[in-house]
Design an enzyme around this catalytic site. Sequence first.
Site, PDB file in Angstrom:
ATOM      1  N   HIS A 106     -10.852  -3.630   1.030  1.00  0.00           N
ATOM      2  CA  HIS A 106     -10.806  -4.584   2.139  1.00  0.00           C
ATOM      3  C   HIS A 106     -11.634  -4.119   3.337  1.00  0.00           C
ATOM      4  CE1 HIS A 106      -7.411  -5.966  -0.307  1.00  0.00           C
ATOM      5  NE2 HIS A 106      -7.610  -7.141   0.248  1.00  0.00           N
ATOM      6  N   GLU A 142      -8.992   6.618  -4.797  1.00  0.00           N
ATOM      7  CA  GLU A 142      -8.377   5.678  -3.867  1.00  0.00           C
ATOM      8  C   GLU A 142      -9.349   4.565  -3.506  1.00  0.00           C
ATOM      9  OE1 GLU A 142      -5.188   7.073  -1.578  1.00  0.00           O
ATOM     10  OE2 GLU A 142      -6.015   6.208   0.251  1.00  0.00           O
ATOM     11  N   LYS A 174      -7.875  12.814  -7.379  1.00  0.00           N
ATOM     12  CA  LYS A 174      -7.263  11.528  -7.056  1.00  0.00           C
ATOM     13  C   LYS A 174      -8.356  10.511  -6.774  1.00  0.00           C
ATOM     14  CE  LYS A 174      -3.775   9.122  -4.647  1.00  0.00           C
ATOM     15  NZ  LYS A 174      -3.376   9.423  -3.277  1.00  0.00           N
ATOM     16  N   HIS A 229     -10.934   1.491  -0.997  1.00  0.00           N
ATOM     17  CA  HIS A 229     -11.152   1.010   0.360  1.00  0.00           C
ATOM     18  C   HIS A 229     -11.851  -0.350   0.290  1.00  0.00           C
ATOM     19  CE1 HIS A 229     -10.877   3.243   4.447  1.00  0.00           C
ATOM     20  NE2 HIS A 229      -9.699   3.015   3.917  1.00  0.00           N
ATOM     21  N   GLU A 270      -4.461   3.854  12.521  1.00  0.00           N
ATOM     22  CA  GLU A 270      -5.064   4.515  11.358  1.00  0.00           C
ATOM     23  C   GLU A 270      -6.375   5.172  11.736  1.00  0.00           C
ATOM     24  OE1 GLU A 270      -5.033   2.003   7.918  1.00  0.00           O
ATOM     25  OE2 GLU A 270      -2.852   1.912   7.924  1.00  0.00           O
ATOM     26  N   GLN A 328     -12.108   1.000  11.278  1.00  0.00           N
ATOM     27  CA  GLN A 328     -12.046   2.419  11.572  1.00  0.00           C
ATOM     28  C   GLN A 328     -13.444   2.998  11.444  1.00  0.00           C
ATOM     29  OE1 GLN A 328      -9.496   3.514   8.400  1.00  0.00           O
ATOM     30  NE2 GLN A 328      -8.259   1.727   8.837  1.00  0.00           N
ATOM     31  N   HIS A 377       0.818  -1.203   0.000  1.00  0.00           N
ATOM     32  CA  HIS A 377       0.000   0.000   0.000  1.00  0.00           C
ATOM     33  C   HIS A 377       0.861   1.267   0.000  1.00  0.00           C
ATOM     34  CE1 HIS A 377      -3.986   1.759   0.611  1.00  0.00           C
ATOM     35  NE2 HIS A 377      -3.339   2.727   1.230  1.00  0.00           N
ATOM     36  N   ASP A 419      -2.367  14.226   5.498  1.00  0.00           N
ATOM     37  CA  ASP A 419      -3.306  13.314   6.138  1.00  0.00           C
ATOM     38  C   ASP A 419      -2.527  12.190   6.813  1.00  0.00           C
ATOM     39  OD1 ASP A 419      -5.554  11.754   6.731  1.00  0.00           O
ATOM     40  OD2 ASP A 419      -5.440  10.735   4.794  1.00  0.00           O
TER      41      ASP A 419
END
Lengths: 771, 89, 232
Positions: free
Chosen positions: A116, A112, A110, A114, A332, A260, A68, A288
């Site tokens: 999993h 990204e 951008k 998520h 995280e 999270q 990652h 971040d």
Amino acid sequence: MSTTEGTLHAGAIAVPPVPPRDGDPEVTAELVADHGLSGEEYERIRRIMGRAPTFTELGVFSAMWSEHCGYKNSRRLLRLLPTEAPWVIQGPGENAGVIDIGDGYALAFKIESHNHPSAVEPYQGAATGVGGILRDIFTMGARPIAVLDSLRFGDLDSGRVRYLFAGVVSGVGDYGNCVGIPNIGGEVAFDRGYEGNPIVNAMCLGLMKREELITASASGAGSPLMAVGARTGRDGIHGATFASEELSEDSDEASRPQVQVGDPFTEKLLLEASLELIASGAITGIQDMGAAGITSSASEMAGRGGSGVEIDTARVPVREPGMTPYEILLSESQERMLVVAEKGKEDEVRRILEKWELEAAVIGHVTEDGRFRVLEHGVVVADIPALPLTQGCPTYEREGVESEHVRSLREKDLAEHLSPEGDLGDRFLRLLGSPNIASKRWIYGQYDTTVRSSTAVRPGGDAGVVRIRGTRRAVAATTDCNGRFVYLEPRRGAHIAVAEAARNLVCAGALPTAITNNLNFGNPLKPHIYYQFREAVLGMAEACQAFETPVTGGNVSFYNETDGRAIYPTPVIGMVGVVEDIDHITSHAFRNEGDAIVLLGANDAEMGGSEYLYVTAGLVAGRPPSVDLMAERSLQQAVLGMIHEGLLRSAHDCSDGGLAATLAEAALGDGESPWGIEVALDDDLPPVGVLFAETQGRIVVSCDPDHAGAVLRIAEIHEVPARVIGTVGRPGGDLNLRLTRGFVSVPAARAAEAYFQAIPSIMDAPATAGA
Amino acid sequence: MSSHRIEIRVKPRPGLLNPEGKAIHHALVSLGWTGVEDVRVGKVMYLDLDAPSPEAAVEAVEAMCRKLLANPVTEDYEVSVVGEAEVVG
Amino acid sequence: MRVAVVTFPGSNCDYDLYKAVQLVGGEPTFVWHRDRQLAGYDAVMLPGGFSYGDYLRAGAIARMSPIMDDVVAFAHRGGPVLGICNGFQILCEAGLLPGALVRNASLRFESKDVHIRVERADTLFTSDYDHGRVLRIPIAHGEGNYEAGEATLEQLEGDGRVAFRYVSADGEVTEAANPNGSWHNIAGIVNDRGNVLGMMPHPERATEAILGSTDGLGLFTSMLRSLAPAAA
């Protein structure tokens, strides 16, 4: 297989030994393996350190050298992608790419993944995915102006899939709605190839004045490092490593402590505070704390700034007592930022953060010695050279071999499917009612699409469009990838993904400008997966070159497998384009009775990988449609030319479900006033091919009949095949398609019911099973 | 068989962020209740159930919690019998 | 028209409201919820969004903000107060308007264009509309289901205090046209003096052709016209 032998660790500096911390486990071969590091990688760490790492240091390396953060199995191939153009301000390597869009404005964007986290807890997984991508944008100094979501699930006949789908959609919605960023589009696909391993990719666009750009680097020795926002808890520890492993049946149970929880309210405060901090000039860097938390944000900022950092974990505000440096460094927890304040301006930083009711703590400072040093109450627990940590991750080129199974699927003879028994009209309706083709209103009806009062084209068409206040300009964005095509022939599938994205943008009136990509694949250590990855990246590179759309960043998500079964390779293309004048904004829906319908591009009977085969035969097979990149480019230029001349009333890309679905979508629009159509197609092809083949390079436009001649002339100049195929009928009329060897007639109301009710009828049915 | 009234307390798992509790905590403190150390928000549900015994009722409801009522990833639950269900005419 | 646009932590339509006021020629100013300054304004607007994340209940925590005492006093002096979406929820929590906004009947966030009918064209917020006109305006909310006791509803209807109602495109009050389950299809109400309006739909998002509708403009032009003599 070979590893890079960079020079970064050559002549490793002698490192003062760091004694083991009380209570930390001993670093053993087993512990190293548990951290996802190979023996070879561990040796490399020892060489960099000049000694054995402590437990804390091992954790830090493991996170930074995970797939990652370290891109170890992808970096070499990603170098092949074109990343430069005169309008690119910031290419890959930062939180987000940035391009010049004219009139003094720059666009940060951008995408990204998520995947999993969403497989384990769909609502929170998707929500925190949106949160992360928003932070990537506003830490560049840009205000988020739009989000898109690209989703894949198994077939909706499974209760578990419906649970995942509903949870992901409400997670994406609740987070973006609360922060107040309009969702302007995206895509969703349902196919057994994604059962158990959904794809959740979120894309964000942010706007700034060119001079407002800030990059994430730590410079200025002595400058304080501040942790801002939410407190640090034990959630998500090792998320970066987790994202780099396969899921197995017991993942739900085992992964639980890593979930999270998103707090979009705190995110909104962070957004406003960050933009105010950047504007104030009181900070020099901001990032971040995303994957691998404090570790990656601090070490990457040090690495980019060519400096070092020193952090004391005892000064980090925590949510739970008793957290170890290891846990604090790798947590995280969401909605946290690391800020480098200008020395002497800490109070100004605090004043801004207090206004936004955010917690902030000085946790360390920038140093000159190039080291990532961590203390606990003043005692050193980790001391690592920053550059080898962030840049020294070994990269690999793996063996790639095509799977025999896929080859045989591709070579399957599909002739029998071209001349089926039965009524074409029924097949047409079945296709319109397939969740892959059907209206996605059930999804975007849960997303705020109009907040910020700038959305010119909402979800449901080819691309979303947002105007730029104070200018005549607008930006358009789309996400695209047909995983079946990529599965059957990765290189061609990647060509199609890029070509379709570009077609979608030109249909909205935008010039395709740049790309962010999200490469969702299985385990790259398996030769047939690495083959898919390599071929797809090569294909993407070729298409990006042809369309002059550089890749300015993105995300790689490997190990998308459940019990050893990989998803379809899904390299999602997030493409942005610039609309030079808001008068050029075009929508996919027909607008006037009597308008001429013009088909640009040529029909063919390429059925490979089509939705028709999946719906009628449950089949994913055959060769995906061919793509002529230069012809695609001419088509795009022709359509933009027509739009610039003010000739078009609508433009719609021809893709999933073929020409029949394209015409139906244009006729049905948003459902308020479905039009009838009268279309005649004189191709000498089997009816199934004409109607349902997903042949590339086609766009359906409509125009005033008096403009049809001008439209055909522009097509001719660009050498694009074009012909008038019919007219828009009356509202509520029939969809009539006359073929050389067949006739399809469906009342618009029936088509509308199939198209708009398909997903609600599945999702809103009583007694939907839970988890 | 008799009808039992069951109380189910669904609580956020310890250690997980509870954004709602955090915001309420903040509001309470700013209104002057400075002694409040933490706030966590969960749910209470009441359910009337026919079962041969209170133990059987609890067992059934716990199964419901695992399957539907609580999110096992983010929530814990407690089940207790709070009496006989009110008879509804 | 000098307008205070109040920003709470979590407001996210404050900018849109600011721009809409500016568009009709008003003079908007952002007022942070802790800055207790409402003197010198002709009107106060509470924007949409998710103040305090809508945690606990929508509007419940924002209602405790320092500035709300000033907003209540402003309203009691007869000053015009407009609350949109979350602003409407805050006005109800603060007791400036009766009733409450609870979860949508669908239990989902609802985002789409709806049609609302102007039920009162004689308020300072609606004077530029014709009575009975049907407006097309976006909604975007999870808790917009207006609920009040039977007595309150009777009073609201009896006094003609329903300002907007959800209707079909041709102006009929139907169940299908109701996006959230609101009693009597209520989309917006005024207080008994007519100087406080709360509504769930977002007129500020329907002020330019590029956004798909300009039907929301009338609200802002009505206020401008009604308040112009006072400001002069």
